[in-house]
Enzyme design. Sequence first.
Site, PDB file in Angstrom:
ATOM      1  N   CYS A  67     -16.691  -3.692  -3.498  1.00 57.91           N
ATOM      2  CA  CYS A  67     -15.872  -4.906  -3.537  1.00 57.91           C
ATOM      3  C   CYS A  67     -16.314  -5.784  -2.384  1.00 57.91           C
ATOM      4  CB  CYS A  67     -14.392  -4.583  -3.490  1.00 57.91           C
ATOM      5  SG  CYS A  67     -13.825  -4.115  -1.878  1.00 57.91           S
TER       6      CYS A  67
ATOM      7  N   ASP B  51      -6.823  -3.956   8.269  1.00 58.02           N
ATOM      8  CA  ASP B  51      -6.122  -4.960   7.456  1.00 58.02           C
ATOM      9  C   ASP B  51      -5.511  -6.084   8.293  1.00 58.02           C
ATOM     10  OD1 ASP B  51      -6.816  -3.549   5.220  1.00 58.02           O
ATOM     11  OD2 ASP B  51      -4.854  -2.644   4.909  1.00 58.02           O
TER      12      ASP B  51
ATOM     13  N   ASN C 165       0.805  -1.221   0.000  1.00 59.34           N
ATOM     14  CA  ASN C 165       0.000   0.000   0.000  1.00 59.34           C
ATOM     15  C   ASN C 165       0.843   1.279   0.000  1.00 59.34           C
ATOM     16  OD1 ASN C 165      -2.240  -1.539  -0.198  1.00 59.34           O
ATOM     17  ND2 ASN C 165      -2.860  -1.348   1.948  1.00 59.34           N
TER      18      ASN C 165
HETATM   19  N1  EPU Z   1     -14.647   6.205   2.248  1.00 62.51           N
HETATM   20  C1  EPU Z   1     -15.714   6.974   1.868  1.00 62.51           C
HETATM   21  N2  EPU Z   1     -15.555   7.866   0.839  1.00 62.51           N
HETATM   22  C2  EPU Z   1     -14.374   8.001   0.186  1.00 62.51           C
HETATM   23  C3  EPU Z   1     -13.281   7.214   0.578  1.00 62.51           C
HETATM   24  C4  EPU Z   1     -13.445   6.319   1.612  1.00 62.51           C
HETATM   25  O1  EPU Z   1     -16.810   6.871   2.445  1.00 62.51           O
HETATM   26  O2  EPU Z   1     -14.304   8.824  -0.739  1.00 62.51           O
HETATM   27  C5  EPU Z   1     -14.783   5.269   3.374  1.00 62.51           C
HETATM   28  C6  EPU Z   1     -14.557   3.818   2.994  1.00 62.51           C
HETATM   29  O3  EPU Z   1     -15.710   3.224   2.447  1.00 62.51           O
HETATM   30  C7  EPU Z   1     -14.150   3.217   4.333  1.00 62.51           C
HETATM   31  C8  EPU Z   1     -13.341   4.359   4.964  1.00 62.51           C
HETATM   32  O4  EPU Z   1     -13.739   5.529   4.285  1.00 62.51           O
HETATM   33  O5  EPU Z   1     -15.291   2.957   5.108  1.00 62.51           O
HETATM   34  C9  EPU Z   1     -11.838   4.241   4.894  1.00 62.51           C
HETATM   35  O6  EPU Z   1     -11.464   3.859   3.577  1.00 62.51           O
HETATM   36  P1  EPU Z   1     -10.128   4.340   2.875  1.00 62.51           P
HETATM   37  O7  EPU Z   1     -10.465   5.285   1.782  1.00 62.51           O
HETATM   38  O8  EPU Z   1      -9.157   4.791   3.901  1.00 62.51           O
HETATM   39  O9  EPU Z   1      -9.630   2.990   2.227  1.00 62.51           O
HETATM   40  P2  EPU Z   1      -8.822   2.873   0.861  1.00 62.51           P
HETATM   41  O10 EPU Z   1      -7.972   4.060   0.699  1.00 62.51           O
HETATM   42  O11 EPU Z   1      -9.745   2.505  -0.238  1.00 62.51           O
HETATM   43  C10 EPU Z   1      -6.716   1.727   1.904  1.00 62.51           C
HETATM   44  C11 EPU Z   1      -5.961   0.449   1.713  1.00 62.51           C
HETATM   45  C12 EPU Z   1      -6.812  -0.710   2.212  1.00 62.51           C
HETATM   46  C13 EPU Z   1      -7.102  -0.486   3.704  1.00 62.51           C
HETATM   47  C14 EPU Z   1      -7.787   0.875   3.889  1.00 62.51           C
HETATM   48  C15 EPU Z   1      -8.028   1.235   5.340  1.00 62.51           C
HETATM   49  C16 EPU Z   1      -4.604   0.956  -0.212  1.00 62.51           C
HETATM   50  C17 EPU Z   1      -4.293   0.716  -1.649  1.00 62.51           C
HETATM   51  N3  EPU Z   1      -5.650   0.303   0.295  1.00 62.51           N
HETATM   52  O12 EPU Z   1      -7.924   1.600   1.159  1.00 62.51           O
HETATM   53  O13 EPU Z   1      -6.017  -1.894   2.064  1.00 62.51           O
HETATM   54  O14 EPU Z   1      -7.939  -1.497   4.191  1.00 62.51           O
HETATM   55  O15 EPU Z   1      -6.989   1.916   3.299  1.00 62.51           O
HETATM   56  O16 EPU Z   1      -6.828   1.270   6.037  1.00 62.51           O
HETATM   57  O17 EPU Z   1      -3.899   1.698   0.451  1.00 62.51           O
HETATM   58  C18 EPU Z   1      -5.638  -4.213   1.902  1.00 62.51           C
HETATM   59  O18 EPU Z   1      -4.429  -3.961   1.732  1.00 62.51           O
HETATM   60  O19 EPU Z   1      -6.073  -5.372   2.124  1.00 62.51           O
HETATM   61  C19 EPU Z   1      -6.607  -3.116   1.839  1.00 62.51           C
HETATM   62  C20 EPU Z   1      -7.909  -3.316   1.631  1.00 62.51           C
END
Ligand code: EPU
Length: 423
Positions: A117, A305, A23
Amino acid sequence: MDAIRIRGTRRLHGRIQVSGAKNAALPILCATLLSDGESLLRNVPGLRDIDTTAALLRFLGREVSVGIPEVRVHAGRRNVPAEAPYDLVRQMRASVLVLGPLVARFGRAKVSLPGGCQIGARPVDQHLMGLEALGAKISVEHGYILAEAARLKGAEIVFDIPTVTGTENLMMAAALAKGRSTLVNCAREPEVEELGRVLNKMGARVEGAGTSIIHIHGVDELAPFDHAIIADRIEAGTFLAAVGATGGDVLLEGCPLDDLEPVIVKLRKAGLDIEREGDAVRVSRERTLRGVDVTTAPHPGFPTDMQAQFMALMACAKGRSVLTETIFENRFMHVPELLRMGANIETHSNTALVAGVEVLSGASVMATDLRASASLVIAGLVADGETIVRRVYHLDRGYQAIEKKLAAVGADIQRINIADEEG
Ligand code: EPU
């Protein structure tokens, strides 16, 4: 189709090298779009998500050579459409990380909406809100996000919730915007801090990455970079949990102890001994495993995670534990599979009540997402008899050769090929 076969109840002993952080590597690969010339990424993990990102960058006209643990990205052709197609985005949601760099650099981006997803709906409204605040004209048509701006302009942006990739997208966009931006309520994950370091190497002026307020002075252009990616705290945490489940004594080389503090506190409470040894971390367990409660939260809270892997550990601990998932609404897909292995777990909305059992029993189980797969591997390592984990392509997205690393410390684990019917 590949599957993982494990014959459990072996204690783990030896050394494991922790790979680079998935990540962190994904946004940094996307940051190469912000400059011309050739960038070199070192300590890149060998993962399917890295290959998917390389394919996406090639689609965007970059020349990418993947020679793990190094990846070189050269600016290559121009005049290619600034577009991330559905076929690539549906394989990996993190593809949305090209949105900020493309609109900032080329004035236009067309990126497929990621959609939901397995672990939740995962909207991108915060990414779009932020880009709009920077002056981009955003529309969503036929499943694609279209973003346009002759030149982004610095702005104050307050995230409604901290989002990791949302913060990263906006940092990359603001780095090339005209003027100063302030991002408030940012995600504080170590991977966000790492992206800040890389952007600054490229000539950006980013202050506060890794804290909840980030200031960015936009610049006119950025330069290519050479950077070694930080170690993967979640991969390391997964191995810690594995040793906790099986018992034994393992030296984790390159383990990012500080980034893992929230996990280590809970693992120690559960009965693991975890000590720093130079650049490495020694993990062992001689004491009885005890049930410990965990609630996931944005960094520096307990990472979502690691929730599934911690649940596998708690499934074989003495006593009860309550695991509460607050980040994603559907991240208990591993529970029905753990139940098939004899675990005693009840879920109520976002809470799982785990009553540890004396023995888990090996079974054929199905991986549903990346971290759920890791949880099933841990359960298989401690279970009596044979476990077959199917659909390991999920595992291959985020763990480099996990079966080889575990076999090297004494686990009876192999990759095999079996027929797999969907449904
Ligand atoms: N969310 C919103 N609106 C947005 C963005 C996020 O409502 O515009 C919500 C999401 O639905 C969730 C929360 O905010 O409920 C946090 O999500 P976040 O955006 O932080 O997650 P992400 O950026 O999509 C990254 C990691 C994930 C990890 C999450 C939380 C990467 C590429 N992915 O995802 O990694 O679970 O942060 O820490 O950095 C994994 O590696 O298995 C994985 C899923």
